[in-house]
Design a protein around this motif. Sequence first.
Motif, PDB file in Angstrom:
ATOM      1  N   PRO A 192       0.833  -1.214   0.000  1.00 55.44           N
ATOM      2  CA  PRO A 192       0.000   0.000   0.000  1.00 55.44           C
ATOM      3  C   PRO A 192       0.859   1.251   0.000  1.00 55.44           C
ATOM      4  O   PRO A 192       2.058   1.198   0.299  1.00 55.44           O
ATOM      5  CB  PRO A 192      -0.800  -0.138   1.302  1.00 55.44           C
ATOM      6  N   ASP A 193       0.227   2.389  -0.321  1.00 49.55           N
ATOM      7  CA  ASP A 193       0.894   3.685  -0.318  1.00 49.55           C
ATOM      8  C   ASP A 193       2.145   3.640  -1.200  1.00 49.55           C
ATOM      9  O   ASP A 193       3.282   3.649  -0.699  1.00 49.55           O
ATOM     10  CB  ASP A 193       1.265   4.090   1.112  1.00 49.55           C
ATOM     11  N   PRO A 194       1.955   3.599  -2.531  1.00 49.58           N
ATOM     12  CA  PRO A 194       3.071   3.396  -3.456  1.00 49.58           C
ATOM     13  C   PRO A 194       4.242   4.350  -3.255  1.00 49.58           C
ATOM     14  O   PRO A 194       5.399   3.925  -3.267  1.00 49.58           O
ATOM     15  CB  PRO A 194       2.428   3.599  -4.833  1.00 49.58           C
ATOM     16  N   GLY A 195       3.962   5.631  -3.080  1.00 50.85           N
ATOM     17  CA  GLY A 195       5.049   6.593  -2.953  1.00 50.85           C
ATOM     18  C   GLY A 195       5.930   6.344  -1.751  1.00 50.85           C
ATOM     19  O   GLY A 195       7.120   6.659  -1.759  1.00 50.85           O
ATOM     20  N   LYS A 196       5.356   5.775  -0.722  1.00 54.11           N
ATOM     21  CA  LYS A 196       6.096   5.549   0.516  1.00 54.11           C
ATOM     22  C   LYS A 196       6.730   4.173   0.579  1.00 54.11           C
ATOM     23  O   LYS A 196       7.837   4.020   1.115  1.00 54.11           O
ATOM     24  CB  LYS A 196       5.153   5.730   1.713  1.00 54.11           C
ATOM     25  N   ASN A 197       6.053   3.161   0.041  1.00 53.54           N
ATOM     26  CA  ASN A 197       6.447   1.772   0.315  1.00 53.54           C
ATOM     27  C   ASN A 197       6.950   0.962  -0.873  1.00 53.54           C
ATOM     28  O   ASN A 197       7.448  -0.137  -0.669  1.00 53.54           O
ATOM     29  CB  ASN A 197       5.251   1.027   0.924  1.00 53.54           C
ATOM     30  N   ARG A 198       6.813   1.467  -2.066  1.00 52.05           N
ATOM     31  CA  ARG A 198       7.181   0.646  -3.216  1.00 52.05           C
ATOM     32  C   ARG A 198       8.516   1.076  -3.807  1.00 52.05           C
ATOM     33  O   ARG A 198       8.697   2.228  -4.200  1.00 52.05           O
ATOM     34  CB  ARG A 198       6.093   0.704  -4.291  1.00 52.05           C
ATOM     35  N   TYR A 229      15.619   4.518  -1.048  1.00 51.16           N
ATOM     36  CA  TYR A 229      16.842   4.771  -1.799  1.00 51.16           C
ATOM     37  C   TYR A 229      16.708   6.023  -2.675  1.00 51.16           C
ATOM     38  O   TYR A 229      17.611   6.853  -2.732  1.00 51.16           O
ATOM     39  CB  TYR A 229      17.168   3.551  -2.664  1.00 51.16           C
ATOM     40  N   SER A 230      15.564   6.152  -3.344  1.00 54.03           N
ATOM     41  CA  SER A 230      15.370   7.294  -4.242  1.00 54.03           C
ATOM     42  C   SER A 230      14.847   8.538  -3.530  1.00 54.03           C
ATOM     43  O   SER A 230      14.776   9.612  -4.129  1.00 54.03           O
ATOM     44  CB  SER A 230      14.398   6.904  -5.364  1.00 54.03           C
ATOM     45  N   ARG A 231      14.471   8.400  -2.266  1.00 54.25           N
ATOM     46  CA  ARG A 231      13.916   9.548  -1.531  1.00 54.25           C
ATOM     47  C   ARG A 231      14.963  10.254  -0.669  1.00 54.25           C
ATOM     48  O   ARG A 231      14.637  11.209   0.034  1.00 54.25           O
ATOM     49  CB  ARG A 231      12.771   9.087  -0.619  1.00 54.25           C
ATOM     50  N   ARG A 232      16.188   9.779  -0.706  1.00 58.27           N
ATOM     51  CA  ARG A 232      17.216  10.382   0.142  1.00 58.27           C
ATOM     52  C   ARG A 232      17.452  11.842  -0.246  1.00 58.27           C
ATOM     53  O   ARG A 232      17.390  12.206  -1.414  1.00 58.27           O
ATOM     54  CB  ARG A 232      18.527   9.607  -0.001  1.00 58.27           C
ATOM     55  N   ARG A 261       7.693 -12.059  -8.281  1.00 58.10           N
ATOM     56  CA  ARG A 261       7.284 -10.778  -7.689  1.00 58.10           C
ATOM     57  C   ARG A 261       8.182 -10.386  -6.511  1.00 58.10           C
ATOM     58  O   ARG A 261       7.739  -9.974  -5.445  1.00 58.10           O
ATOM     59  CB  ARG A 261       5.812 -10.815  -7.284  1.00 58.10           C
ATOM     60  N   MET A 262       9.471 -10.525  -6.754  1.00 58.59           N
ATOM     61  CA  MET A 262      10.464 -10.258  -5.721  1.00 58.59           C
ATOM     62  C   MET A 262      10.322  -8.864  -5.121  1.00 58.59           C
ATOM     63  O   MET A 262      10.406  -8.679  -3.895  1.00 58.59           O
ATOM     64  CB  MET A 262      11.871 -10.458  -6.312  1.00 58.59           C
ATOM     65  N   SER A 263      10.100  -7.846  -5.963  1.00 62.35           N
ATOM     66  CA  SER A 263      10.040  -6.483  -5.448  1.00 62.35           C
ATOM     67  C   SER A 263       8.870  -6.298  -4.496  1.00 62.35           C
ATOM     68  O   SER A 263       8.971  -5.554  -3.511  1.00 62.35           O
ATOM     69  CB  SER A 263       9.949  -5.479  -6.606  1.00 62.35           C
ATOM     70  N   HIS A 264       7.752  -6.961  -4.769  1.00 62.26           N
ATOM     71  CA  HIS A 264       6.593  -6.861  -3.878  1.00 62.26           C
ATOM     72  C   HIS A 264       6.901  -7.491  -2.524  1.00 62.26           C
ATOM     73  O   HIS A 264       6.521  -6.956  -1.465  1.00 62.26           O
ATOM     74  CB  HIS A 264       5.385  -7.562  -4.503  1.00 62.26           C
ATOM     75  N   ILE A 265       7.573  -8.638  -2.546  1.00 56.66           N
ATOM     76  CA  ILE A 265       7.933  -9.310  -1.297  1.00 56.66           C
ATOM     77  C   ILE A 265       8.879  -8.432  -0.489  1.00 56.66           C
ATOM     78  O   ILE A 265       8.710  -8.252   0.728  1.00 56.66           O
ATOM     79  CB  ILE A 265       8.547 -10.683  -1.586  1.00 56.66           C
ATOM     80  N   MET A 266       9.873  -7.848  -1.153  1.00 59.55           N
ATOM     81  CA  MET A 266      10.814  -6.984  -0.446  1.00 59.55           C
ATOM     82  C   MET A 266      10.116  -5.732   0.085  1.00 59.55           C
ATOM     83  O   MET A 266      10.371  -5.318   1.230  1.00 59.55           O
ATOM     84  CB  MET A 266      11.968  -6.606  -1.377  1.00 59.55           C
ATOM     85  N   ASP A 267       9.239  -5.131  -0.725  1.00 57.06           N
ATOM     86  CA  ASP A 267       8.484  -3.960  -0.251  1.00 57.06           C
ATOM     87  C   ASP A 267       7.768  -4.271   1.057  1.00 57.06           C
ATOM     88  O   ASP A 267       7.776  -3.458   1.991  1.00 57.06           O
ATOM     89  CB  ASP A 267       7.447  -3.541  -1.292  1.00 57.06           C
ATOM     90  N   ASN A 268       7.132  -5.420   1.120  1.00 56.76           N
ATOM     91  CA  ASN A 268       6.333  -5.751   2.307  1.00 56.76           C
ATOM     92  C   ASN A 268       7.203  -6.145   3.491  1.00 56.76           C
ATOM     93  O   ASN A 268       6.865  -5.838   4.641  1.00 56.76           O
ATOM     94  CB  ASN A 268       5.328  -6.852   1.962  1.00 56.76           C
ATOM     95  N   LEU A 269       8.327  -6.816   3.247  1.00 59.65           N
ATOM     96  CA  LEU A 269       9.257  -7.099   4.345  1.00 59.65           C
ATOM     97  C   LEU A 269       9.767  -5.800   4.966  1.00 59.65           C
ATOM     98  O   LEU A 269       9.850  -5.667   6.195  1.00 59.65           O
ATOM     99  CB  LEU A 269      10.442  -7.920   3.827  1.00 59.65           C
ATOM    100  N   ILE A 270      10.088  -4.826   4.119  1.00 57.46           N
ATOM    101  CA  ILE A 270      10.609  -3.541   4.603  1.00 57.46           C
ATOM    102  C   ILE A 270       9.497  -2.741   5.276  1.00 57.46           C
ATOM    103  O   ILE A 270       9.670  -2.183   6.366  1.00 57.46           O
ATOM    104  CB  ILE A 270      11.222  -2.758   3.433  1.00 57.46           C
TER     105      ILE A 270
END
Length: 465
Positions: A192-198, A229-232, A261-270
């Motif tokens: 959820p919240d793409p700008g923050k979590n994806r 990483y991109s929001r620093r 769907r590796m990126s989705h799994i990593m997004d949710n772990l983080i």
Amino acid sequence: MLPSIALTLLGLLVIPNASAKVTIRKTGRAPTGYEVDFEYTNTTARRVLIGGGIQPFTDQFHTTGTSFRLNGRYDPHDYQPGDFYVSNPSPQLPAEPAYKWPYEMKKSDKGVWTYTTPLPSGIYSFAYLVNCDYAPNCSSVDTGQLVIDPDLPPFMNVPGDQVASSFQVPFDAQFQASPELNTNFDYALDAPDPGKNRGTVRTVNYTSPGSLHPAPDVHDFAIYLPAEYSRREPGVKRKYPLLYLSHGAGGNGADWENLGRMSHIMDNLIRLGLIPPTVVVTPSFYNLDNSSGLAEPLFIYGNKSNNVPVPPAAHVRENFEKYLFPYVESNYDVCQNSSCRAFAGLSMGGVLTYEMFVNATDKFDYFGMFSPATSGLSGYIAASDVAANPSLLRKGIMIAYGLYDFVLPAARDLQTALDGLEIRYINRVTPFGSHYWNTWQDELWWFGVKVLWKEVPTGVRTGRN
């Protein structure tokens, strides 16, 4: 009306201006609470099947793990809570009409092909098989009958590197919950919240002398950069933990994103605070050079042979150490010491992980061997190896495989070898797992939850908190 001329890329049929759509609908009714609608327009086709990773279903009580003939083989319309699908290396498949998979679409008067099926939570890959009379004979791109959904293209670096699209179905506790088995794969849905979590994932080409693909002296990998990483802020430097994640035999570096769907799994772990923001690199271990005597690149999915030799793990390790690892460390803000670096992989990628553990021990503190196909190894490490390299005892290790995985005996042999040397590890036996992507999604998730960036060496307290 579709054009009569098709464009072929590396043997893969792609129809210009074709129309297709996959819709996942929450129904609020049995059997799964969700239905998937496939729609594909082709006015000239006489028959269209849905091929790929939409397997027949089974359950824990009617599954051998070795033969489709003895499994439940349930149609998803007959789904019951606790059912799951397995992918087995069945030597022979019965001829049609007994062979009902994959699914057959129906054509309207306007040339629109449709199929609707309920599906439970999970990852599903697919392609359209056009004018196909027997699905196993049409699953190669050589036939010209395999068509990728033009509106759901796979993640890939070069056209032809992937031949299947994929989608993820959510979990519905009302219709899918079972006291016997948890088959909730929602950790692979969009965060959820793409700008923050994806985070972002893309492919990268790097200089690798001798490489054959995607260009001479150029090789490729996919990379996941977490949202942070991109929001620093400009000028703020931070070294992020780094995970290398390998594909298996017959695959490439885009597999983990396209099929897992590796990126989705990593997004949710983080997002859930289970791991800190982590960079993930998924390299390709084919086409590194012509050491096998090949003058042309091996298009693993698009070539004419399914029996592509796997490069020796030691050779891949040496190549990665020489070219891949330095490139990643020079071009990305990633950790450069073992305490925040990990290597993991599935099947033959699990063998490569074992190679890294034994012979690149000091580069990584964490190792994930997912469905490791180690039966081909001539032997495992011995006490003398541990005496010469005591750091083998001070690592975070996970060995994982499915209960219905054909590598289970080999993986158990690996465990026995490590047990004899008192090398600690965590073991995950995926209860619904075969040698397939639902298993490897599960294993990546639990590797993050229980092992990744946790205290080392692995011990009885690892993952308990």
